[in-house]
Design a protein around this motif. Sequence first.
Motif, PDB file in Angstrom:
ATOM      1  N   PHE A  16       0.747  -1.101  -0.162  1.00 58.88           N
ATOM      2  CA  PHE A  16      -0.044  -0.190  -0.095  1.00 58.88           C
ATOM      3  C   PHE A  16       0.904   1.312   0.015  1.00 58.88           C
ATOM      4  CE2 PHE A  16      -1.958   3.398   2.577  1.00 58.88           C
ATOM      5  CZ  PHE A  16      -3.073   3.525   1.842  1.00 58.88           C
ATOM      6  N   CYS A  19       2.912   1.841  -3.328  1.00 60.77           N
ATOM      7  CA  CYS A  19       2.074   2.095  -4.542  1.00 60.77           C
ATOM      8  C   CYS A  19       1.441   3.607  -4.297  1.00 60.77           C
ATOM      9  CB  CYS A  19       0.851   1.072  -4.635  1.00 60.77           C
ATOM     10  SG  CYS A  19      -0.339   1.675  -5.607  1.00 60.77           S
ATOM     11  N   ARG A  20       1.202   4.030  -3.050  1.00 62.43           N
ATOM     12  CA  ARG A  20       0.634   5.225  -2.746  1.00 62.43           C
ATOM     13  C   ARG A  20       1.930   6.528  -2.922  1.00 62.43           C
ATOM     14  NH1 ARG A  20      -2.820   2.334  -3.616  1.00 62.43           N
ATOM     15  NH2 ARG A  20      -4.876   2.205  -2.884  1.00 62.43           N
ATOM     16  N   TYR A  21       2.926   6.216  -2.377  1.00 67.25           N
ATOM     17  CA  TYR A  21       3.916   7.249  -2.005  1.00 67.25           C
ATOM     18  C   TYR A  21       5.248   7.054  -2.707  1.00 67.25           C
ATOM     19  CZ  TYR A  21       0.418   8.093   1.581  1.00 67.25           C
ATOM     20  OH  TYR A  21      -0.642   8.116   2.288  1.00 67.25           O
ATOM     21  N   GLY A  25       3.925   3.397  -8.689  1.00 65.79           N
ATOM     22  CA  GLY A  25       2.366   3.625  -8.750  1.00 65.79           C
ATOM     23  C   GLY A  25       1.377   2.290  -9.265  1.00 65.79           C
ATOM     24  N   ARG A  26       0.128   2.713  -9.459  1.00 68.79           N
ATOM     25  CA  ARG A  26      -0.725   1.699  -9.837  1.00 68.79           C
ATOM     26  C   ARG A  26      -0.613   0.909 -11.105  1.00 68.79           C
ATOM     27  NH1 ARG A  26      -2.761  -2.010  -7.822  1.00 68.79           N
ATOM     28  NH2 ARG A  26      -4.652  -2.864  -8.981  1.00 68.79           N
ATOM     29  N   ALA A 204      -1.234  -2.857  -2.726  1.00 67.63           N
ATOM     30  CA  ALA A 204      -1.454  -1.897  -3.773  1.00 67.63           C
ATOM     31  C   ALA A 204      -2.883  -1.686  -4.288  1.00 67.63           C
ATOM     32  CB  ALA A 204      -0.258  -2.314  -4.739  1.00 67.63           C
ATOM     33  N   GLN A 207      -8.298   0.261  -1.786  1.00 65.43           N
ATOM     34  CA  GLN A 207      -9.066   1.566  -2.045  1.00 65.43           C
ATOM     35  C   GLN A 207     -10.526   1.574  -1.513  1.00 65.43           C
ATOM     36  OE1 GLN A 207     -10.485   2.316  -6.063  1.00 65.43           O
ATOM     37  NE2 GLN A 207      -9.222   0.687  -6.506  1.00 65.43           N
ATOM     38  N   THR A 281     -10.782  -4.194  -0.133  1.00 62.88           N
ATOM     39  CA  THR A 281      -9.955  -3.515   0.883  1.00 62.88           C
ATOM     40  C   THR A 281     -10.306  -3.786   2.344  1.00 62.88           C
ATOM     41  OG1 THR A 281      -9.247  -1.879  -0.811  1.00 62.88           O
ATOM     42  CG2 THR A 281      -8.851  -1.307   1.436  1.00 62.88           C
TER      43      THR A 281
END
Length: 301
Positions: A16, A19-21, A25-26, A204, A207, A281
């Motif tokens: 997670f 992927c977010r920071y 990425g996605r 990842a 959501q 999620t």
Amino acid sequence: MFSLLLPDFTLILLGFLVCRYTTLGRPVWVAVEQLVYFLLFPVLLFQSITRFSLDVSAASQLIAAGLALGVVGIGMAWGLPHLPGLGRHLEVRSHAAAAQVAFRFNSFIGLALAERLAGPQGLQWVSVLIGVCVPLFNVAAVWPMARHGGHGLLRELVRNPLIVATASGLVASLSGWHLPAWIEPAATRIGAAALALGLMSAGAGMQLGSLSQARALAASVLAIRHLLLPLAAFALAVTLQLPHIQATVLLIFSALPTASSAYVLAARMGYPGGYVAALVTLSTLLGLLSLPLALELVRRL
């Protein structure tokens, strides 16, 4: 219990955060999911099932318990529109896409926990459960969406790499065939990569933005997945008097978060993938509660 669950959920959290920071990425994780789903994970399943010759008589009760548990979960999920007071609040397409969340499972977490709790034998037992339940669960997941969306059920099933891997693994194990010694180390490394990358991919893909839709449906399928199925598994383990290792595997199996590929299937068939991703999620997070519940029930057997 915390120490048993911490490594797997650390990998989910790491996925997670990466992927977010970070720049990974996605789009990167979509490719990773495809690699795991179509290559790494099928190899892991096949190797786990064929590592030992399968004793059908020893596995028969566990297989029966797994299939019975699956039928219970599918029946409860499919029966939600017929419950008084709930059915009128469920939109047909949302229910068709979300029903799978109630009974499908995250195999990566299941394999990792079974090996940690019960060693290679536990890994084989959970692989057997995966082998017999994946076809049933995929039929049950695809059928409502195929029925409402005009897709071919058989075509969706024969294209599923998990069904192909588990079916071929079961046939090989029953016939006494094993992987050649020279390829075993490579297959073991592929399996380790499948578990690590699969868990990180689950993180990842997390959501929660779409959970405002169909809250009653979300609460219902998640209650089945994380409360009712562990209780049903406990009842089956007691009724069938399963050996301790098999009962442990069944309870873990019953409390797993739902399959991270559920939203991929929904989106590919033209259903609300974002809503299903939000359910996946929340189910992953609820696994932090349901898996300790399952382990506590194991202690009471």
